[in-house]
Design a protein around this motif. Sequence first.
Motif, PDB file in Angstrom:
ATOM      1  N   ILE A 123      -4.460 -16.017  23.165  1.00 13.52           N
ATOM      2  CA  ILE A 123      -4.500 -14.808  23.972  1.00 13.52           C
ATOM      3  C   ILE A 123      -4.429 -15.217  25.434  1.00 13.52           C
ATOM      4  O   ILE A 123      -5.159 -16.105  25.862  1.00 13.52           O
ATOM      5  N   SER A 124      -3.554 -14.570  26.163  1.00 11.41           N
ATOM      6  CA  SER A 124      -3.442 -14.855  27.578  1.00 11.41           C
ATOM      7  C   SER A 124      -3.615 -13.571  28.359  1.00 11.41           C
ATOM      8  O   SER A 124      -3.483 -12.477  27.814  1.00 11.41           O
ATOM      9  N   SER A 125      -3.901 -13.720  29.633  1.00 13.49           N
ATOM     10  CA  SER A 125      -4.127 -12.561  30.476  1.00 13.49           C
ATOM     11  C   SER A 125      -3.541 -12.826  31.846  1.00 13.49           C
ATOM     12  O   SER A 125      -3.631 -13.935  32.367  1.00 13.49           O
ATOM     13  N   SER A 126      -2.912 -11.803  32.399  1.00 10.35           N
ATOM     14  CA  SER A 126      -2.388 -11.888  33.766  1.00 10.35           C
ATOM     15  C   SER A 126      -2.779 -10.626  34.512  1.00 10.35           C
ATOM     16  O   SER A 126      -2.641  -9.518  33.978  1.00 10.35           O
ATOM     17  N   VAL A 127      -3.268 -10.803  35.717  1.00 10.22           N
ATOM     18  CA  VAL A 127      -3.470  -9.661  36.614  1.00 10.22           C
ATOM     19  C   VAL A 127      -2.153  -9.509  37.360  1.00 10.22           C
ATOM     20  O   VAL A 127      -1.686 -10.443  38.004  1.00 10.22           O
ATOM     21  N   VAL A 128      -1.551  -8.331  37.214  1.00 11.45           N
ATOM     22  CA  VAL A 128      -0.231  -8.084  37.786  1.00 11.45           C
ATOM     23  C   VAL A 128      -0.276  -6.904  38.745  1.00 11.45           C
ATOM     24  O   VAL A 128      -1.162  -6.049  38.657  1.00 11.45           O
ATOM     25  N   VAL A 129       0.686  -6.867  39.643  1.00 13.21           N
ATOM     26  CA  VAL A 129       0.856  -5.725  40.528  1.00 13.21           C
ATOM     27  C   VAL A 129       1.621  -4.666  39.745  1.00 13.21           C
ATOM     28  O   VAL A 129       2.670  -4.952  39.155  1.00 13.21           O
ATOM     29  N   LEU A 130       1.081  -3.462  39.716  1.00 18.94           N
ATOM     30  CA  LEU A 130       1.713  -2.351  39.016  1.00 18.94           C
ATOM     31  C   LEU A 130       2.693  -1.670  39.968  1.00 18.94           C
ATOM     32  O   LEU A 130       2.281  -1.071  40.968  1.00 18.94           O
ATOM     33  N   GLY A 160      -7.966  -8.262  12.730  1.00 14.65           N
ATOM     34  CA  GLY A 160      -6.549  -7.965  12.895  1.00 14.65           C
ATOM     35  C   GLY A 160      -6.270  -7.523  14.321  1.00 14.65           C
ATOM     36  O   GLY A 160      -7.128  -6.946  14.984  1.00 14.65           O
ATOM     37  N   VAL A 161      -5.070  -7.799  14.791  1.00 18.84           N
ATOM     38  CA  VAL A 161      -4.637  -7.377  16.116  1.00 18.84           C
ATOM     39  C   VAL A 161      -3.327  -6.620  15.926  1.00 18.84           C
ATOM     40  O   VAL A 161      -2.442  -7.076  15.214  1.00 18.84           O
ATOM     41  N   HIS A 162      -3.216  -5.469  16.558  1.00 21.66           N
ATOM     42  CA  HIS A 162      -1.971  -4.709  16.540  1.00 21.66           C
ATOM     43  C   HIS A 162      -1.238  -4.970  17.847  1.00 21.66           C
ATOM     44  O   HIS A 162      -1.791  -4.744  18.917  1.00 21.66           O
ATOM     45  N   PHE A 163      -0.023  -5.438  17.749  1.00 20.66           N
ATOM     46  CA  PHE A 163       0.784  -5.586  18.951  1.00 20.66           C
ATOM     47  C   PHE A 163       1.223  -4.198  19.387  1.00 20.66           C
ATOM     48  O   PHE A 163       1.667  -3.387  18.576  1.00 20.66           O
ATOM     49  N   GLY A 168       9.965 -11.263  25.459  1.00 22.82           N
ATOM     50  CA  GLY A 168       9.678 -10.832  24.100  1.00 22.82           C
ATOM     51  C   GLY A 168       8.252 -11.095  23.646  1.00 22.82           C
ATOM     52  O   GLY A 168       7.908 -10.829  22.498  1.00 22.82           O
ATOM     53  N   THR A 169       7.404 -11.603  24.523  1.00 21.28           N
ATOM     54  CA  THR A 169       6.011 -11.888  24.172  1.00 21.28           C
ATOM     55  C   THR A 169       5.305 -10.598  23.743  1.00 21.28           C
ATOM     56  O   THR A 169       5.432  -9.568  24.395  1.00 21.28           O
ATOM     57  N   PRO A 170       4.534 -10.639  22.641  1.00 17.46           N
ATOM     58  CA  PRO A 170       3.826  -9.444  22.171  1.00 17.46           C
ATOM     59  C   PRO A 170       2.694  -9.019  23.118  1.00 17.46           C
ATOM     60  O   PRO A 170       1.916  -9.846  23.582  1.00 17.46           O
ATOM     61  N   LEU A 171       2.617  -7.719  23.336  1.00 21.38           N
ATOM     62  CA  LEU A 171       1.574  -7.101  24.154  1.00 21.38           C
ATOM     63  C   LEU A 171       0.360  -6.790  23.289  1.00 21.38           C
ATOM     64  O   LEU A 171       0.490  -6.194  22.222  1.00 21.38           O
ATOM     65  N   LEU A 186      -2.916  -8.222  28.654  1.00 25.29           N
ATOM     66  CA  LEU A 186      -3.336  -9.191  27.645  1.00 25.29           C
ATOM     67  C   LEU A 186      -2.190  -9.352  26.654  1.00 25.29           C
ATOM     68  O   LEU A 186      -1.635  -8.350  26.182  1.00 25.29           O
ATOM     69  N   TYR A 187      -1.838 -10.592  26.353  1.00 22.81           N
ATOM     70  CA  TYR A 187      -0.704 -10.815  25.473  1.00 22.81           C
ATOM     71  C   TYR A 187      -0.917 -12.020  24.577  1.00 22.81           C
ATOM     72  O   TYR A 187      -1.786 -12.847  24.810  1.00 22.81           O
ATOM     73  N   TRP A 188      -0.131 -12.077  23.516  1.00 23.60           N
ATOM     74  CA  TRP A 188      -0.232 -13.090  22.473  1.00 23.60           C
ATOM     75  C   TRP A 188       0.851 -14.141  22.702  1.00 23.60           C
ATOM     76  O   TRP A 188       2.037 -13.846  22.620  1.00 23.60           O
ATOM     77  N   MET A 189       0.426 -15.357  22.995  1.00 24.98           N
ATOM     78  CA  MET A 189       1.365 -16.452  23.249  1.00 24.98           C
ATOM     79  C   MET A 189       1.904 -16.966  21.905  1.00 24.98           C
ATOM     80  O   MET A 189       1.477 -17.997  21.381  1.00 24.98           O
TER      81      MET A 189
END
Length: 159
Positions: free
Chosen positions: A111-118, A22-25, A136-139, A75-78
């Motif tokens: 599952i997707s991943s992006s390295v972002v500037v904080l 299971g994955v919890h958003f 609205g993509t789930p985290l 990390l997010y759920w497409m």
Amino acid sequence: MSADDPRPGEVTVVRPAATDAGVHFLGRLHTPWLTRQDCPKRGDPQDGPICRVVVDPPWRAALAGLDRYAEVEILYWMHLARRDLVVQRPRSSGLAHGTFALRSPMRPNPISSSVVVLLAVEPDGLMVRGLDCVDGTPLIDIKPLRCPMAPPAAGRQDD
């Protein structure tokens, strides 16, 4: 043929009925893109739009200390992606490739991943630059970028 139909040469499978885990958003990502077609192929951490990562109330305490980092991995759920393609033909090349050989969002577990500037840590989430997903993509998770080449946030020290 709709945008969701397999292209000639693509192969689909029947997905298993049960899941193994299971994955919890943990929240939602807010971006300017309303459809998959609007999204860029890759986020632009330098010139891309500022996006918001909203973390649900139970998980907000987990943001403590994240402001020490200049970059984080999201990390997010497409959630709009197909999950049954095992061979795909990207429009860019037209050549057939196995799904695991591609960065496509269409995967058995999207599952997707992006390295972002904080840019900022706020009480209910983050302001970042570099996402490439639909509004609205789930985290799924947030991780500090802690490799030796990753810079700490200006004026902060890593532990």
